[in-house]
Design an enzyme around this catalytic site. Sequence first.
Site, mmCIF file in Angstrom:
data_model
loop_
_atom_site.group_PDB
_atom_site.id
_atom_site.type_symbol
_atom_site.label_atom_id
_atom_site.label_comp_id
_atom_site.label_asym_id
_atom_site.label_seq_id
_atom_site.Cartn_x
_atom_site.Cartn_y
_atom_site.Cartn_z
ATOM 1 N NE ARG A 176 5.764 13.742 1.501
ATOM 2 C CZ ARG A 176 5.062 14.794 1.958
ATOM 3 N NH1 ARG A 176 3.817 14.638 2.358
ATOM 4 N NH2 ARG A 176 5.625 15.983 2.017
ATOM 5 C CE1 TYR A 191 9.939 -11.936 1.294
ATOM 6 C CE2 TYR A 191 9.552 -10.092 2.764
ATOM 7 C CZ TYR A 191 10.234 -10.661 1.706
ATOM 8 O OH TYR A 191 11.204 -9.934 1.070
ATOM 9 C CG ASP A 221 1.501 -11.154 2.084
ATOM 10 O OD1 ASP A 221 1.283 -11.162 0.859
ATOM 11 O OD2 ASP A 221 2.634 -10.989 2.570
ATOM 12 C CE LYS A 263 8.563 -10.435 -3.813
ATOM 13 N NZ LYS A 263 8.081 -10.743 -2.481
HETATM 14 C C1 LIG Z 1 8.272 -10.149 -1.168
HETATM 15 C C2 LIG Z 1 7.193 -10.334 -0.176
HETATM 16 C C3 LIG Z 1 6.872 -9.327 0.739
HETATM 17 C C4 LIG Z 1 7.660 -8.034 0.836
HETATM 18 O O1 LIG Z 1 7.506 -7.258 -0.304
HETATM 19 P P1 LIG Z 1 8.645 -6.251 -0.866
HETATM 20 O O2 LIG Z 1 8.002 -5.686 -2.078
HETATM 21 O O3 LIG Z 1 9.856 -7.070 -1.134
HETATM 22 O O4 LIG Z 1 8.867 -5.246 0.211
HETATM 23 C C5 LIG Z 1 5.817 -9.559 1.606
HETATM 24 N N1 LIG Z 1 5.119 -10.715 1.577
HETATM 25 C C6 LIG Z 1 5.419 -11.703 0.712
HETATM 26 C C7 LIG Z 1 4.614 -12.946 0.737
HETATM 27 C C8 LIG Z 1 6.461 -11.552 -0.188
HETATM 28 O O5 LIG Z 1 6.753 -12.556 -1.026
#
Ligand SMILES: *Cc1c(COP(=O)(O)O)cnc(C)c1O
Length: 381
Positions: A46, A98, A170, A195
């Site tokens: 961890r 998101y 982000d 992604k």
């Molecule tokens: C998918 C996504 C998230 C969240 O990420 P997870 O890996 O699904 O928890 C946050 N911001 C954006 C822009 C996303 O496309």
Amino acid sequence: MKFGTKVIHAGIEPDSATGAIMTPIYQTSTYVQEAPGQHKGYEYSRTQNPTRSILQANVAALEDGRYGIAFSSGLAALDALIKLLRPGDEIIANDDLYGGTVRLFQKVYAQFGIRSRFVDLTNPQALEEYITDDTRWVYVETPSNPLLRLVDIEAICAIAHRRGIRVCVDNTFCSPYLQKPLTLGADLVLHSATKYLGGHSDVVLGLLVTREPQLAEQLYFIQNATGAVPGPQDCFLVLRGIKTLHVRMERACANAMAIAQFLHSHPAVAKVYYPGLASHPQHELAKRQMRDFGAMLSFELDSDCIDDAVRLCQKTRYFQLAESLGGVESLISIPAAMTHASIPPEQRRQAGLRDTLIRLSVGIEDVSDLIEDLQQALDSL
Ligand SMILES: *Cc1c(COP(=O)(O)O)cnc(C)c1O
């Protein structure tokens, strides 16, 4: 080291024990100590794991940062950021985010006294009006999801920093190939590596990157203390995905541009949201802030009927109906009914998100097949 070399080499050495060129998956929970407290820098997985450490170093280098902190998902990374706040503190974010991000703020952390406000930041000067004595962070998603609105990172950082407020970007939609928020002044970058970084729709993982040692120390503390860490196999998958990031992004962006132009000229399409089109209101900012225009785009049909949008999504063959984005395969979705369904309809409408909006995540297939696919689906309406 240039970007296309970093994806393959930054922070990555052949395994010191065997010479293995691929980073080993250290599938272990604990590490044998020579004497109590005497170890090789690893005590418990961890806290530290070698596969994770290498991923963290690699992504830190890609973002021109110094410290990477990996989490079990993008939302777990956001959760760690929010845990830097105290009751009464406030975060200001842009109003086209998101859906899961909005849900975490409003449905989980509001009850702990963490306040969040979602405002239009396309004009960065507007930020001045919203800042209060309680504002601690500005949280920006650019281009935004799903309306592909841009926020001027440099201008937002200048305003926030003057008031002693930190900025997190982000960077999921861009990946570090297209945009480097830290070089534009941001304090922290967040990724859903699920992604583009992973890139193959086979893993869920999140990352934070910063240049500030103190901020990194706090976040490593939270990573270990709250324990939302990714497993070594998932870290390996993201490391492997990253090796082709630049090649995938180049192709996906070229495909998206061709598709945006096709949709823009199609009579059944009323509006296309894509920063690469000269008609996008922030096209100039996109040219300045991003290396290319990305592979996400949204559009509205001429028809206002939700059934037409639904029918279109069911008619495409290569564009598969699914949430998520950033994989090699093209996806189609209706955000209001899928990714953004957890946001109340009134709030969606205020943010300009119509129920009939269709979003595409453009993959790296042959673009002529993708265009033909959309053509036959549009013709069938
Ligand atoms: C998918 C996504 C998230 C969240 O990420 P997870 O890996 O699904 O928890 C946050 N911001 C954006 C822009 C996303 O496309």
